[in-house]
Motif scaffolding. Sequence first.
Motif, PDB file in Angstrom:
ATOM      1  N   GLN A   1      -3.226  -0.004   6.328  1.00  0.00           N
ATOM      2  CA  GLN A   1      -1.529  -0.370   7.092  1.00  0.00           C
ATOM      3  C   GLN A   1      -1.794  -1.620   8.254  1.00  0.00           C
ATOM      4  N   SER A   2      -3.692  -1.165   9.271  1.00  0.00           N
ATOM      5  CA  SER A   2      -3.049  -1.907  10.061  1.00  0.00           C
ATOM      6  C   SER A   2      -3.848  -3.653   9.396  1.00  0.00           C
ATOM      7  N   GLY A   3      -4.517  -3.919   8.376  1.00  0.00           N
ATOM      8  CA  GLY A   3      -4.828  -4.945   8.315  1.00  0.00           C
ATOM      9  C   GLY A   3      -6.861  -4.427   8.402  1.00  0.00           C
ATOM     10  N   GLN A   4      -7.138  -3.261   8.466  1.00  0.00           N
ATOM     11  CA  GLN A   4      -8.839  -3.598   8.961  1.00  0.00           C
ATOM     12  C   GLN A   4      -9.211  -2.490   7.260  1.00  0.00           C
TER      13      GLN A   4
ATOM     14  N   PRO B   1       7.769  -5.959  -3.597  1.00  0.00           N
ATOM     15  CA  PRO B   1       8.760  -4.941  -2.095  1.00  0.00           C
ATOM     16  C   PRO B   1       8.490  -4.062  -2.359  1.00  0.00           C
ATOM     17  N   VAL B   2       8.563  -3.680  -3.592  1.00  0.00           N
ATOM     18  CA  VAL B   2       8.710  -1.926  -3.654  1.00  0.00           C
ATOM     19  C   VAL B   2       7.063  -1.219  -3.333  1.00  0.00           C
ATOM     20  N   GLN B   3       6.425  -1.922  -4.441  1.00  0.00           N
ATOM     21  CA  GLN B   3       5.495  -1.163  -4.378  1.00  0.00           C
ATOM     22  C   GLN B   3       4.672  -0.372  -2.758  1.00  0.00           C
ATOM     23  N   TRP B   4       4.718  -2.582  -2.272  1.00  0.00           N
ATOM     24  CA  TRP B   4       4.161  -2.441  -0.991  1.00  0.00           C
ATOM     25  C   TRP B   4       4.745  -1.126   0.135  1.00  0.00           C
ATOM     26  N   LEU B   5       6.440  -0.939  -0.115  1.00  0.00           N
ATOM     27  CA  LEU B   5       6.942  -0.228   1.187  1.00  0.00           C
ATOM     28  C   LEU B   5       6.416   0.910   1.067  1.00  0.00           C
ATOM     29  N   TRP B   6       6.379   2.056  -0.698  1.00  0.00           N
ATOM     30  CA  TRP B   6       6.283   2.845  -0.785  1.00  0.00           C
ATOM     31  C   TRP B   6       4.879   3.856  -1.056  1.00  0.00           C
ATOM     32  N   PHE B   7       4.172   2.395  -1.377  1.00  0.00           N
ATOM     33  CA  PHE B   7       2.480   2.561  -1.565  1.00  0.00           C
ATOM     34  C   PHE B   7       1.558   2.012  -0.833  1.00  0.00           C
ATOM     35  N   GLY B   8       1.932   1.179  -0.293  1.00  0.00           N
ATOM     36  CA  GLY B   8       1.336   0.108   0.588  1.00  0.00           C
ATOM     37  C   GLY B   8       0.304  -0.613   0.244  1.00  0.00           C
ATOM     38  N   GLY B   9       0.983  -1.801  -1.755  1.00  0.00           N
ATOM     39  CA  GLY B   9      -0.300  -2.285  -1.414  1.00  0.00           C
ATOM     40  C   GLY B   9       0.181  -2.148  -3.263  1.00  0.00           C
ATOM     41  N   PHE B  10      -0.311  -2.723  -4.099  1.00  0.00           N
ATOM     42  CA  PHE B  10      -1.145  -3.243  -5.712  1.00  0.00           C
ATOM     43  C   PHE B  10      -1.758  -3.469  -6.679  1.00  0.00           C
ATOM     44  N   SER B  11      -1.310  -3.301  -7.412  1.00  0.00           N
ATOM     45  CA  SER B  11      -2.812  -3.668  -8.389  1.00  0.00           C
ATOM     46  C   SER B  11      -2.898  -5.257  -9.312  1.00  0.00           C
ATOM     47  N   PRO B  12      -3.597  -5.329  -8.848  1.00  0.00           N
ATOM     48  CA  PRO B  12      -3.227  -7.590  -9.452  1.00  0.00           C
ATOM     49  C   PRO B  12      -3.650  -6.921 -11.132  1.00  0.00           C
ATOM     50  N   TRP B  13      -4.402  -6.383 -11.556  1.00  0.00           N
ATOM     51  CA  TRP B  13      -4.820  -5.717 -12.609  1.00  0.00           C
ATOM     52  C   TRP B  13      -4.086  -5.088 -13.889  1.00  0.00           C
ATOM     53  N   ALA B  14      -2.559  -4.825 -12.692  1.00  0.00           N
ATOM     54  CA  ALA B  14      -1.448  -3.789 -13.965  1.00  0.00           C
ATOM     55  C   ALA B  14      -0.635  -5.388 -15.008  1.00  0.00           C
ATOM     56  N   PRO B  15      -0.971  -6.524 -14.368  1.00  0.00           N
ATOM     57  CA  PRO B  15      -0.253  -6.962 -15.570  1.00  0.00           C
ATOM     58  C   PRO B  15      -0.988  -6.860 -17.000  1.00  0.00           C
TER      59      PRO B  15
ATOM     60  N   ARG C   1     -10.661   0.307 -11.801  1.00  0.00           N
ATOM     61  CA  ARG C   1     -11.650   0.734 -11.018  1.00  0.00           C
ATOM     62  C   ARG C   1     -11.610   0.506  -9.970  1.00  0.00           C
ATOM     63  N   GLY C   2     -11.209   0.884  -8.646  1.00  0.00           N
ATOM     64  CA  GLY C   2     -11.223   0.162  -6.790  1.00  0.00           C
ATOM     65  C   GLY C   2     -10.650  -0.515  -6.953  1.00  0.00           C
ATOM     66  N   GLY C   3      -9.640  -1.344  -7.818  1.00  0.00           N
ATOM     67  CA  GLY C   3      -9.090  -2.434  -7.926  1.00  0.00           C
ATOM     68  C   GLY C   3      -7.563  -2.344  -6.846  1.00  0.00           C
ATOM     69  N   TRP C   4      -7.405  -1.208  -6.039  1.00  0.00           N
ATOM     70  CA  TRP C   4      -6.382  -1.356  -5.731  1.00  0.00           C
ATOM     71  C   TRP C   4      -5.937  -2.499  -4.464  1.00  0.00           C
ATOM     72  N   TRP C   5      -5.061  -3.799  -4.419  1.00  0.00           N
ATOM     73  CA  TRP C   5      -5.298  -4.247  -3.046  1.00  0.00           C
ATOM     74  C   TRP C   5      -3.962  -3.537  -2.290  1.00  0.00           C
ATOM     75  N   THR C   6      -4.793  -2.976  -1.270  1.00  0.00           N
ATOM     76  CA  THR C   6      -3.465  -2.908   0.133  1.00  0.00           C
ATOM     77  C   THR C   6      -2.828  -3.815   0.948  1.00  0.00           C
ATOM     78  N   LEU C   7      -1.622  -3.869   1.356  1.00  0.00           N
ATOM     79  CA  LEU C   7      -1.365  -4.659   2.185  1.00  0.00           C
ATOM     80  C   LEU C   7      -1.110  -4.320   3.086  1.00  0.00           C
ATOM     81  N   ALA C   8      -1.353  -4.856   4.625  1.00  0.00           N
ATOM     82  CA  ALA C   8      -1.364  -4.921   5.576  1.00  0.00           C
ATOM     83  C   ALA C   8       0.093  -4.457   6.148  1.00  0.00           C
ATOM     84  N   GLU C   9       1.176  -3.553   7.739  1.00  0.00           N
ATOM     85  CA  GLU C   9       2.090  -3.824   7.687  1.00  0.00           C
ATOM     86  C   GLU C   9       2.066  -5.465   8.110  1.00  0.00           C
TER      87      GLU C   9
END
Length: 788
Positions: A562-565, A389-403, A456-464
Motif C-alpha cells: 500500500q505504501s508502494g514498496q 476504484p471499487v477494486q482499489w478501495l476494497w482490495f488494493g489492486g486489480f488484475s489486468p488479465w481479467a478482461p 498467476r502472480g499477475g495481481w497489480w497492487t495499487l499503492a495508497e
Amino acid sequence: MNKSAAGVALGLLSLHFWLALPTYHGFITALMIGSVVCFFFRWRLLIYIAIGACLANLAATSYLKNVQLAFIEPRNITIVGEVSSLLNHKKLDTLFDFVTSELRQQGKHSSKTLHLRLSWHDPDNVPMMKQGERWVLKIRLKPPTGRVNRAGYDRERQFVGQGIHATGVVLSGRRLESGQNDRASLRQSVFDIAVDDTNELAHQRYLLALGFGYRDGLLDEDWGLLRDSGLAHLMAISGLHIGLAIMLGWWCGGVLRNVAGDWPQAIWLPLWLGVGTGALYAWLAGFTLPTQRALLMSMVALILLRLRIVWPSWQVLLLAFTLSLVLDPLASYNAGFWLSFSAVAVIAIVHAGGVRFDSHPELTVFQHWYGRLKALVLLQLSLLALMLPVQWLWFGGFSPWAPVINLLAVPWVSMTTVPLVLAAVIFSPIEPIALTCWQLADLTLTPVLKLAQIARGGWWTLAESQGGWVLSATAIVILLWLLPLKRFAAVISILVILAGVWNKQGPENQRDIETWQVDMLDVGHGLAVLISSNNRSVLYDTGNRWPGGSIASSVIEPVLKQSGQSQLDGLILSHADSDHAAGAEYLVETFAPLWKRSSDFRDGYLPCTRGESWRWQSLHFRVLWPPKQVTRAANPHSCVIEIKQFFSINENNKGSGQETEGVSLLLTGDIDAVSELLLARLEPNLSPDILLVPHHGSRSSSTTTWLNKMGWLGNMSPNFALVSVARYNPWQLPSAEVRQRYLDRGVNWLATSKTGQVSLQISGGDIQVIRYRQDRKAAWFRPAISQE
C-alpha cells in the motif's frame, strides 16, 4: 419513486460513512428535526433521507446492543440454538456459525437471538455437526475484535457486514434430538450428497462453491489464482448464476406454456418458473448478498412486466439497491455488496451507451458474431476501468488479465459448467444422472483453470499514493465515453494534464532525510516492526503463521504494498520462535531483502550479534545483544538493536560532518530477566526515547533492576513503551504489574491489543503518535477499548 428510493438509500448509507456513534446519534437527531421542517416545506427528498437514516440507526443500535453481551458475559455461559453454516462431513471444521434462541446463565433462561462464530476448544475432538441441527453448547464469548492495521484484512468490518455479534470457544456441547429445522436440514442433505458424489473429482472445491456457495473448501492458493485471474466472481454463486438460473426457468416455462395450449394462466408460467428457479438456486447459496440483489432485480422487473410498466434499467437497479439496504442496513460493510451492485451499474451504463448484444435480421452471420464479440470486449474493458476504484478501495489492486480471461471464461462457464451443476443438484436423488453431470462439470472447469494459470502472480497492487491516478483514470474513461473525442479533444486534454499535475504534487514526492517512521504492526501475539525512511523499509521480525496463511502475507505484505514498496532493504530476525520468525521465507521470496540478519546461524543471513553496526539512510544501527550467534536462538538470545538518528543541523551543513543525535529506538525481542541484567552491565547509560517492551510485557522481563540501572539519570524512562500483544491471549499478557512499572515512570504505554497498529512519525526531535484503532480507523462498530 426515484427520489424516495434515492433518499432512503442515502440515509441508510449514512451509517456506513459515519464514524463515532455519539456523533452519529447527533446526526440522526438533526435529521429527524430537519425532516419535520422539510414536511412543512414539502422537501420530500430530505424526509426520505431521514427515514433511511433512522432505519440505519435502528440497525446499528440493535447490532451494538447484541455485541455488548460479549462484554458483560466474560464467564462461561450455556446457549441453545441452531447451526447456521454448511459443514462438510468429510472435513470436520472447528469453525462454524451458530444462531442462538436461548441463553442459560446462573439458573435463568432468556430468549435471545445472537449470530455467533464459534470454534471448538479441542480441535482433536470435534463432533460431527450439520446445518439445521439444534445444540446445547457451553461457550465462552468474546467481542468480535480483530487486527487493525493500515492495510490488510479488516475482520471487524467483515463481522459487521455478516451480522456476527460475537465469537467464542465451545467447551462442550450436545445435540438436541427434536426441533430440527427441515428447510435448513434439506439444504445440508443435498450438500452431503454432492460432497459424496464429487469426492473423487479434481475440482471438487470449485464445484461445491458453484453449487452451494460453500467456499470454505477453497485453499489460499485457489483464492490467489482466482484473484490474479479476475475469476473470483465465477467460483461462487453470484448474480450472474442467478440470472442464468432464471433464464433456464424462463425457457422451461416457455416450453410448458406451449404444451398447455390455451390455458389463460399459462401465459405467466415463464415468469414464475424463472423466479422459482432463481430462488431455489439462491436458497442453495444461503441467500448471500449477490443472490439477494439478483433476485430483487428480477422480481422488480417481473412485477413491472406483469403490470405493464416500463422502467429504465437504472431505476430497477436503484430500487433493488434500496430494498437490499432496507432488508439489511449493515450490508454496506460487505465488499460483495459493492462489487455486485457496481458491476451491474457498469453493465447498465455500457448498455445505455449503445453497447448491446441485439441482432438484426439484415446482418450476415459474420457481422452478427463480430458485433457480439465487440460488445463483449467493450463490456470487459469497461468493467476493468469503471470497477477500478471499487477494486482499489476494497482490495488494493486489480488484475489486468481479467478482461481477457473473463472474455473467454464467462461464456464457457455460463453455458456449460453452471447448467451442469444445476442439473447435478436437481437430479441428486438419481445417482447415475447426478454423477454424470458432476463429472462433466468437472471436465468443463479444466480449461478454465488452465487459462487462469496464465495470470498467476499477475495481481497489480495499487499503492495508497496512487489513489489519485485511479480516480483520474476512471473519470477520464467516463468522459471519453460520454463526450465525443473529436468535439471535446481540447477539454479532455486539459483535464488529463490537470490530473497529471495534481497527482504529481502528492506528498510522496517530497523527500526529507530527517523524517523516519516506526510502525509496530498489529499482528496479534507476535512481533513485526517496520522502520521506514524515504519510502524504504527495514523489517524487524515477521510475526506468526498458520496452516494456509501467515502474518507476512495477511498484514506485512499489504502494508508494504500500500505504501508502494516492492522490496525490503533489510530483514532482521530477533530469534527463532515462530511468532517472531515464521514468515521469513515468504518475505524473502516476495520482497527479496537486500540484506538479512539473525542471531542464530541461517544460510544467507549476516550475524546480528553484539559489536555489529551499520548505517542505513540517516539511521545508525548498533547491535547490543547477544554476545555470539547460536544454533537456534531462543528468547534469551534475542537480537537487541539500538537505532539512533543522526541528522545535519541544517541543509547547508550536509557533508560538513556536523551532525546531531536525534530520537533513539531500542528493539528488544523477547529477552528475559538474565539477559536484561547482563545488558544493563554492558550498557549502563542506555536511555532510548522509544522502547519495545521485552517479551510482550511478560513478568519474566522488564525487571525493576533493569529499568532502574539503565539511563543517564539512574533509571530508564523512555517517552514511549511499545507492546505487541493480542487481546484475549491465553497468557494474559501484558502483565498488569509490568505495565504499572512503566506508568510509574511516566512512560506512554501503547499496546496493539488496545490501539491496533502504532505508528510513530519522527522528524528531528518531534514524535507524532498515530493509533490506528482510535485515530485513523475509528468507527462506530469498533469496540471502545480503554488503556486500563
